[in-house]
Design a protein around this motif. Sequence first.
Motif, short mmCIF file in Angstrom:
data_model
loop_
_atom_site.label_atom_id
_atom_site.label_comp_id
_atom_site.label_asym_id
_atom_site.label_seq_id
_atom_site.Cartn_x
_atom_site.Cartn_y
_atom_site.Cartn_z
N GLY A 85 34.98 49.94 50.33
CA GLY A 85 35.48 49.82 48.97
C GLY A 85 34.56 48.94 48.13
N PHE A 86 34.85 48.86 46.85
CA PHE A 86 34.09 48.00 45.94
C PHE A 86 34.79 48.04 44.59
N PHE A 87 34.25 47.32 43.62
CA PHE A 87 34.80 47.37 42.27
C PHE A 87 33.90 48.24 41.42
N GLN A 88 34.47 49.33 40.89
CA GLN A 88 33.72 50.26 40.05
C GLN A 88 33.69 49.72 38.62
N HIS A 89 32.56 49.11 38.26
CA HIS A 89 32.37 48.65 36.88
C HIS A 89 31.92 49.79 35.98
N GLY A 90 31.50 50.90 36.61
CA GLY A 90 31.02 52.05 35.86
C GLY A 90 29.62 52.44 36.31
N GLY A 91 29.39 53.75 36.39
CA GLY A 91 28.05 54.23 36.66
C GLY A 91 27.72 54.49 38.11
N VAL A 92 28.58 54.10 39.05
CA VAL A 92 28.31 54.37 40.46
C VAL A 92 28.78 55.78 40.78
N VAL A 111 31.86 43.40 42.98
CA VAL A 111 33.18 42.77 43.02
C VAL A 111 33.80 42.74 41.63
N GLY A 112 35.12 42.58 41.61
CA GLY A 112 35.84 42.48 40.35
C GLY A 112 35.43 41.24 39.57
N ARG A 113 35.19 41.42 38.28
CA ARG A 113 34.72 40.32 37.45
C ARG A 113 34.98 40.66 35.99
N ASP A 114 35.20 39.66 35.16
CA ASP A 114 35.32 39.87 33.73
C ASP A 114 34.08 40.62 33.23
#
Length: 315
Positions: free
Chosen positions: A22-29, A214-217
């Motif tokens: 898993g991971f945090f999808q910030h966009g573009g992956v 990872v999840g981040r602002d």
Amino acid sequence: MTTIPKRNVHVFSSSNGVEVAGFFQHGGVSISTFIGWINEICYIPVEWALYPCQFNNNRAADGPALHSSSENELRPGCYVIRTLSPEIGQASVYLTTDVPRTRIYSVNYTYTPHNTNFAQRVRARDQRCCITGQLVAGDDYTGFEAAHIFPLSEIDTWNSSNYSRFIEDDQILPGFEMNSVQQGFLCSSTEHRMFDDYSIGVNPDNNYRIYDLVGRDPSRSPHGRIFYRNLNEQQRYLPSPDLLRDHFRQCVLRHVKGAGEVNDAQKRFDPDIDLGSGRFNLATGSWWSTAEGKKQLEAELRGRLWEDRHAKCDV
């Protein structure tokens, strides 16, 4: 109160329901990129595919398989690994036993000196944070740090695996390649911490794109930016793509593999609390008395010994 989760993409094994990636999808992956990461950390002895999983059953598929070569962006959500159609059966997933290298955190807390020649060369070449692009103003480097790509504390691994073969720098003496300008870059102190934590990495095989796993602002995430390289410099003086590639693999091992960096029974290392004024508290019950704490202590001591051995050698 709004909280940001550590992950918004979760992948489960259909054989036992355990989270394997898993991971945090910030966009573009893309789907194909993420499946490549899964192949890096998992051994799956059958032909498999990634399927959306049912809301109340993380072992069952709820839709068609994702195409492994798709460049479409992977949507946040829960997925399950199952065999390819038409049977769509259960698939056993075995995680790699590889673990990310431990990095030291104590340099800024205990004032262990860095090699000054390394810092000077990195500053002269980059003149900005290579992660955010923020420029150095008026030769004031407050808040900027010269970061090493490969951790100094892992010199034994560096030597045994001959990582010096990636250094082409002709201005560094043999035996001191870990402090080559190719082994570092300039960045802000915040991004330096993220890089050391393996939560951000640079993929030299995708135009040096920066990934935040990872999840981040969003206002604090450098995800999607392009790592700065001073192309006016010769290749032999630029950050080594091989070392950046190796660091990126550590990021995948730390934050994509399994349930993530730590499980609920473990406490994440926090330098502000666990290092305090630079002391290592080995008392029973402290973080340092845990298995991870002892591993971190060994890295801290190795790093200090390396720095002490080379502190007077400005090469």
